[in-house]
Design a protein around this motif. Structure first.
Motif, mmCIF file in Angstrom:
data_model
loop_
_atom_site.group_PDB
_atom_site.id
_atom_site.type_symbol
_atom_site.label_atom_id
_atom_site.label_comp_id
_atom_site.label_asym_id
_atom_site.label_seq_id
_atom_site.Cartn_x
_atom_site.Cartn_y
_atom_site.Cartn_z
ATOM 1 N N GLU B 54 -12.426 2.774 2.972
ATOM 2 C CA GLU B 54 -11.376 2.220 2.110
ATOM 3 C C GLU B 54 -10.186 3.168 2.040
ATOM 4 O O GLU B 54 -10.344 4.388 2.064
ATOM 5 C CB GLU B 54 -11.932 2.005 0.699
ATOM 6 C CG GLU B 54 -13.021 0.948 0.618
ATOM 7 C CD GLU B 54 -12.488 -0.455 0.842
ATOM 8 O OE1 GLU B 54 -13.192 -1.260 1.459
ATOM 9 O OE2 GLU B 54 -11.356 -0.725 0.417
ATOM 10 N N ALA B 55 -9.021 2.592 1.925
ATOM 11 C CA ALA B 55 -7.818 3.418 1.788
ATOM 12 C C ALA B 55 -7.841 4.158 0.453
ATOM 13 O O ALA B 55 -8.413 3.677 -0.528
ATOM 14 C CB ALA B 55 -6.570 2.546 1.885
ATOM 15 N N THR B 56 -7.237 5.318 0.450
ATOM 16 C CA THR B 56 -7.114 6.125 -0.766
ATOM 17 C C THR B 56 -5.689 6.015 -1.282
ATOM 18 O O THR B 56 -4.752 6.409 -0.587
ATOM 19 C CB THR B 56 -7.454 7.596 -0.473
ATOM 20 O OG1 THR B 56 -8.761 7.680 0.087
ATOM 21 C CG2 THR B 56 -7.389 8.415 -1.755
ATOM 22 N N TYR B 57 -5.541 5.520 -2.513
ATOM 23 C CA TYR B 57 -4.223 5.255 -3.072
ATOM 24 C C TYR B 57 -3.770 6.397 -3.977
ATOM 25 O O TYR B 57 -4.564 6.990 -4.704
ATOM 26 C CB TYR B 57 -4.234 3.936 -3.856
ATOM 27 C CG TYR B 57 -4.348 2.739 -2.957
ATOM 28 C CD1 TYR B 57 -5.585 2.307 -2.485
ATOM 29 C CD2 TYR B 57 -3.202 2.039 -2.551
ATOM 30 C CE1 TYR B 57 -5.680 1.224 -1.634
ATOM 31 C CE2 TYR B 57 -3.297 0.951 -1.708
ATOM 32 C CZ TYR B 57 -4.538 0.553 -1.250
ATOM 33 O OH TYR B 57 -4.626 -0.528 -0.393
ATOM 34 N N GLU B 58 -2.468 6.647 -3.947
ATOM 35 C CA GLU B 58 -1.886 7.662 -4.820
ATOM 36 C C GLU B 58 -1.638 7.063 -6.201
ATOM 37 O O GLU B 58 -1.640 5.837 -6.394
ATOM 38 C CB GLU B 58 -0.573 8.170 -4.220
ATOM 39 C CG GLU B 58 -0.760 8.860 -2.874
ATOM 40 C CD GLU B 58 -1.632 10.085 -2.956
ATOM 41 O OE1 GLU B 58 -1.354 10.978 -3.781
ATOM 42 O OE2 GLU B 58 -2.622 10.162 -2.186
ATOM 43 N N SER B 59 -1.430 7.950 -7.137
ATOM 44 C CA SER B 59 -1.174 7.520 -8.507
ATOM 45 C C SER B 59 0.041 6.599 -8.545
ATOM 46 O O SER B 59 1.079 6.893 -7.954
ATOM 47 C CB SER B 59 -0.932 8.747 -9.386
ATOM 48 O OG SER B 59 -0.576 8.367 -10.687
ATOM 49 N N GLY B 60 -0.110 5.477 -9.215
ATOM 50 C CA GLY B 60 0.976 4.528 -9.338
ATOM 51 C C GLY B 60 0.922 3.397 -8.331
ATOM 52 O O GLY B 60 1.740 2.473 -8.406
ATOM 53 N N PHE B 61 0.006 3.471 -7.396
ATOM 54 C CA PHE B 61 -0.143 2.425 -6.376
ATOM 55 C C PHE B 61 -1.570 1.891 -6.437
ATOM 56 O O PHE B 61 -2.522 2.661 -6.546
ATOM 57 C CB PHE B 61 0.157 2.985 -4.982
ATOM 58 C CG PHE B 61 1.574 3.471 -4.819
ATOM 59 C CD1 PHE B 61 1.866 4.817 -4.984
ATOM 60 C CD2 PHE B 61 2.597 2.591 -4.520
ATOM 61 C CE1 PHE B 61 3.160 5.278 -4.846
ATOM 62 C CE2 PHE B 61 3.899 3.046 -4.374
ATOM 63 C CZ PHE B 61 4.181 4.398 -4.535
ATOM 64 N N VAL B 62 -1.704 0.553 -6.356
ATOM 65 C CA VAL B 62 -3.022 -0.069 -6.473
ATOM 66 C C VAL B 62 -3.269 -1.001 -5.314
ATOM 67 O O VAL B 62 -2.344 -1.565 -4.723
ATOM 68 C CB VAL B 62 -3.178 -0.824 -7.813
ATOM 69 C CG1 VAL B 62 -3.116 0.157 -8.973
ATOM 70 C CG2 VAL B 62 -2.120 -1.901 -7.957
ATOM 71 N N ILE B 63 -4.545 -1.205 -5.033
ATOM 72 C CA ILE B 63 -4.946 -1.994 -3.873
ATOM 73 C C ILE B 63 -4.520 -3.447 -3.994
ATOM 74 O O ILE B 63 -4.185 -4.077 -2.993
ATOM 75 C CB ILE B 63 -6.466 -1.867 -3.644
ATOM 76 C CG1 ILE B 63 -6.883 -2.537 -2.346
ATOM 77 C CG2 ILE B 63 -7.243 -2.443 -4.823
ATOM 78 C CD1 ILE B 63 -8.323 -2.284 -1.941
ATOM 79 N N ASP B 64 -4.499 -3.986 -5.200
ATOM 80 C CA ASP B 64 -4.123 -5.392 -5.366
ATOM 81 C C ASP B 64 -2.676 -5.626 -4.976
ATOM 82 O O ASP B 64 -2.330 -6.706 -4.515
ATOM 83 C CB ASP B 64 -4.349 -5.833 -6.813
ATOM 84 C CG ASP B 64 -5.813 -5.932 -7.159
ATOM 85 O OD1 ASP B 64 -6.144 -6.013 -8.353
ATOM 86 O OD2 ASP B 64 -6.647 -5.915 -6.231
ATOM 87 N N LYS B 65 -1.842 -4.644 -5.172
ATOM 88 C CA LYS B 65 -0.425 -4.775 -4.861
ATOM 89 C C LYS B 65 -0.139 -4.398 -3.401
ATOM 90 O O LYS B 65 0.702 -5.002 -2.762
ATOM 91 C CB LYS B 65 0.372 -3.856 -5.789
ATOM 92 C CG LYS B 65 1.881 -3.812 -5.519
ATOM 93 C CD LYS B 65 2.554 -5.137 -5.836
ATOM 94 C CE LYS B 65 4.066 -5.015 -5.649
ATOM 95 N NZ LYS B 65 4.744 -6.323 -5.874
ATOM 96 N N PHE B 66 -0.848 -3.414 -2.906
ATOM 97 C CA PHE B 66 -0.615 -2.893 -1.551
ATOM 98 C C PHE B 66 -1.915 -2.828 -0.751
ATOM 99 O O PHE B 66 -2.370 -1.744 -0.370
ATOM 100 C CB PHE B 66 0.013 -1.506 -1.620
ATOM 101 C CG PHE B 66 1.374 -1.452 -2.261
ATOM 102 C CD1 PHE B 66 1.511 -0.997 -3.569
ATOM 103 C CD2 PHE B 66 2.501 -1.847 -1.570
ATOM 104 C CE1 PHE B 66 2.764 -0.946 -4.172
ATOM 105 C CE2 PHE B 66 3.763 -1.795 -2.171
ATOM 106 C CZ PHE B 66 3.889 -1.343 -3.469
ATOM 107 N N PRO B 67 -2.540 -3.952 -0.465
ATOM 108 C CA PRO B 67 -3.772 -3.894 0.334
ATOM 109 C C PRO B 67 -3.488 -3.379 1.737
ATOM 110 O O PRO B 67 -2.473 -3.697 2.336
ATOM 111 C CB PRO B 67 -4.262 -5.349 0.351
ATOM 112 C CG PRO B 67 -3.071 -6.168 -0.027
ATOM 113 C CD PRO B 67 -2.199 -5.321 -0.885
#
Lengths: 114, 114
Positions: B54-67
């Protein structure tokens, strides 16, 4: 964590004049340092990098930078600029061995005038 | 250095729609990164994409918005979902890897949301 400060948002210079773009960083660990250039409407191109060894690094297009650990700086220099050097320049830092997590400065827009 | 291409190079989209951006590399790479560059701003890391995880997201970014997808070692996609004008940015992919300290960037995708 690391942070990067580019002290000048815009630097106007005349063609064939020397230029220095300033970059300071903060980090609690050893760092890798980079300068990238972004020409209008293009992506980022690596200009030069410091990983280890000699503190004076030479890059493409006649640019060079010097790593100064005591002053936590990595200033970019060119002795004589050309119109074609007009672009935005980004300084970036990553923790040594971090395998990613590039932290960018806000960028410096270099405008070379005839 | 790797040769990186992105599609589309630019797009104009209506709010509420989604856009998928593709990043193709000419060699196998371990790590791919997605960045956002908002107008007049520096680059901010959205997420790190490793193949097979799974991708690792930085603070302020979420998978639902940026799959993000990473089906193999040469390709990745970033989707900007349910877009709003605030998503108008340049989206860039970059590549690095284990033992590769330097990131190389694609040309970017210029997105305008109306």
């Amino acid at each position: 964590a690391q942070s990067v400060t580019q002290l000048d948002s815009q630097v106007p210079v005349f063609e064939e004049a020397p230029v220095e773009l300033r970059c300071n960083y903060s980090s609690s660990v050893s760092v890798y340092l980079f300068w990238y250039v972004q020409y209008p409407n293009q992506g980022l191109q690596l200009l030069l990098k410091y990983l280890s060894g000699s503190t004076l690094v030479k890059g493409i297009n006649g640019f060079e930078a010097e790593f100064n650990k005591s002053q936590t700086s990595f200033h970019l220099r060119k002795p004589s600029v050309h119109i074609s050097d007009t672009a935005e320049y980004f300084c970036a830092v990553s923790g040594a061995g971090s395998q990613g997590n590039l932290i960018f400065g806000k960028g410096t827009k270099l405008s070379v005038k005839p | 250095s790797a040769v990186i291409s992105q599609k589309p190079s630019r797009d104009i989209c209506q709010r509420g729609t989604s856009l998928t951006i593709q990043c193709q590399v000419d060699s196998q790479v371990t790590m791919m990164f997605w960045y956002r560059q908002q107008p007049g701003q520096s680059l901010t890391l959205i997420a790190t994409a490793n193949q097979g995880s799974e991708a690792t997201y930085e603070s302020g970014f979420v998978i639902d918005k940026f799959p993000i997808s990473r089906p193999n070692l040469t390709f990745s996609t970033l989707t900007v979902s349910n877009m709003s004008p605030e998503d108008s940015s340049i989206y860039l992919c970059s590549v690095g890897g284990v033992g590769v300290e330097t990131q190389y960037f694609g040309p970017g995708t210029r997105l305008l949301v109306l």
